[in-house]
Design an enzyme around this catalytic site. Structure first.
Site, mmCIF file in Angstrom:
data_model
loop_
_atom_site.group_PDB
_atom_site.id
_atom_site.type_symbol
_atom_site.label_atom_id
_atom_site.label_comp_id
_atom_site.label_asym_id
_atom_site.label_seq_id
_atom_site.Cartn_x
_atom_site.Cartn_y
_atom_site.Cartn_z
ATOM 1 C CG ASP A 160 -75.965 24.113 -39.224
ATOM 2 O OD1 ASP A 160 -76.078 25.097 -39.970
ATOM 3 O OD2 ASP A 160 -74.982 23.927 -38.486
ATOM 4 C CE LYS A 183 -75.070 21.852 -35.679
ATOM 5 N NZ LYS A 183 -73.755 22.443 -35.908
ATOM 6 N NE ARG A 185 -72.589 21.395 -31.141
ATOM 7 C CZ ARG A 185 -71.481 20.814 -31.592
ATOM 8 N NH1 ARG A 185 -70.895 19.848 -30.909
ATOM 9 N NH2 ARG A 185 -70.958 21.198 -32.740
ATOM 10 C CG ASP A 209 -70.821 24.514 -41.462
ATOM 11 O OD1 ASP A 209 -71.392 25.621 -41.424
ATOM 12 O OD2 ASP A 209 -70.878 23.693 -40.529
#
Ligand code: R5P
Length: 281
Positions: A160, A183, A185, A209
């Site tokens: 992201d 990204k 959510r 990440d």
């Protein structure tokens, strides 16, 4: 003196190059679930480095109590090293009425400590919540080096935009190509991933990440990249929480999954010990 926190036993054992004297910590949980700690060693007058990850919650309570034990037993200074600082993701008020957990625990740690260090805090700004000198060190370059040695990737990918800069810096250090995914959510367990400017067809990629928790972010990223024709997709992170079915879901779609030993477990293939050794030295 190195105080070997019960959450980080293997990592503490790897810090022997520092040549520090060590003290173990005895812990137990009473039938009513209260936590007990006892530092086994004479800490009076000692400059102490306490290494203790704060996940899961019991280890957070242990940290506070070990700090107290050091203070009450006359340690000269207490330098707290928290390899994984939990509660870091709630670092602001997102909805009215919420607590800022990253700040609440920073303030609590600051009470019985002289300095604070952590690895890949969820946000750099968390250091400002501490009322003592605090520093964040990054394991991303170590993860990128490990990726280069073991996975031979064509490029590194941040899942992201938030992780973009962190992964970009690591890629830059090693002369690797880098990109990121966009990204969105949907809810706590669903994340939709769309590519930015990536042509991964036939390529081997490593997604990096800071945290894998439910694995939703990484699983979707890996699926998306495989769907775009990536030949190999490896997933790496600093802090492997792997909640619930995260490992199973990731193993189903990724060619490999790895993390550091900030949280100790079977997928801890990269150690942050050299970073902590440098820090202590
Ligand atoms: C988000 O900002 C973090 O960098 C991670 O991407 C996220 O915490 C991972 O969570 P999960 O594994 O639950 O998708």
């Amino acid at each position: 003196m190195l105080i070997k926190g019960p959450a980080s036993p293997l990592l503490c054992n790897k810090l022997d190059k520092t040549g520090l004297k060590t003290a173990e910590v005895q812990t137990k949980v009473f039938p009513d679930e209260e936590v007990y700690v006892k530092v086994k060693g004479k800490v009076e007058g000692e400059d102490c480095f306490l290494v203790q990850t704060t996940y899961p919650n019991q280890h957070l309570l242990e940290l506070f109590m070990i700090q107290n034990a050091l203070k009450e037993n006359g340690a000269r200074s207490i330098k707290v090293i928290v390899p994984y600082y939990s509660y870091g993701r709630q670092d602001q008020i997102f909805e009215k009425g919420e607590a800022i957990s990253a700040k609440a625990f920073a303030q609590r740690i600051s009470i019985d400590a002289d300095e604070f260090y952590s690895v890949d805090l969820h946000s750099e700004d968390i250091v400002d919540f501490f009322e003592i000198p605090a520093e964040n060190i990054s394991a991303m370059t170590r993860l990128a080096e490990y990726s280069t040695e073991k996975k031979n990737p064509d490029l590194l990918i941040a899942p992201d935009e938030g992780a973009k800069e962190m992964v970009e810096n690591a890629a830059l250090n090693l002369g690797l190509e880098c990109d990121y995914l966009e990204k969105t959510r949907i809810d706590a367990n669903t994340v939709e991933i769309k590519p930015k400017n990536i042509d991964v067809k036939g390529k081997s990629v490593v997604i990096l990440d800071d945290i894998i928790a439910t694995g939703g972010t990484m699983t979707e990223a890996a699926k998306q990249l495989k769907g775009s024709g990536a030949e190999e997709v490896h997933a790496g992170c600093t802090h492997g929480l792997f909640v619930g079915d995260a490992k199973k879901n990731l193993d189903a779609v990724c060619d490999s999954v790895f993390c550091t030993d900030t949280i100790e477990q079977e997928k801890s293939e990269v150690s942050v010990a050299p970073l902590l050794t440098d820090l202590i030295e």
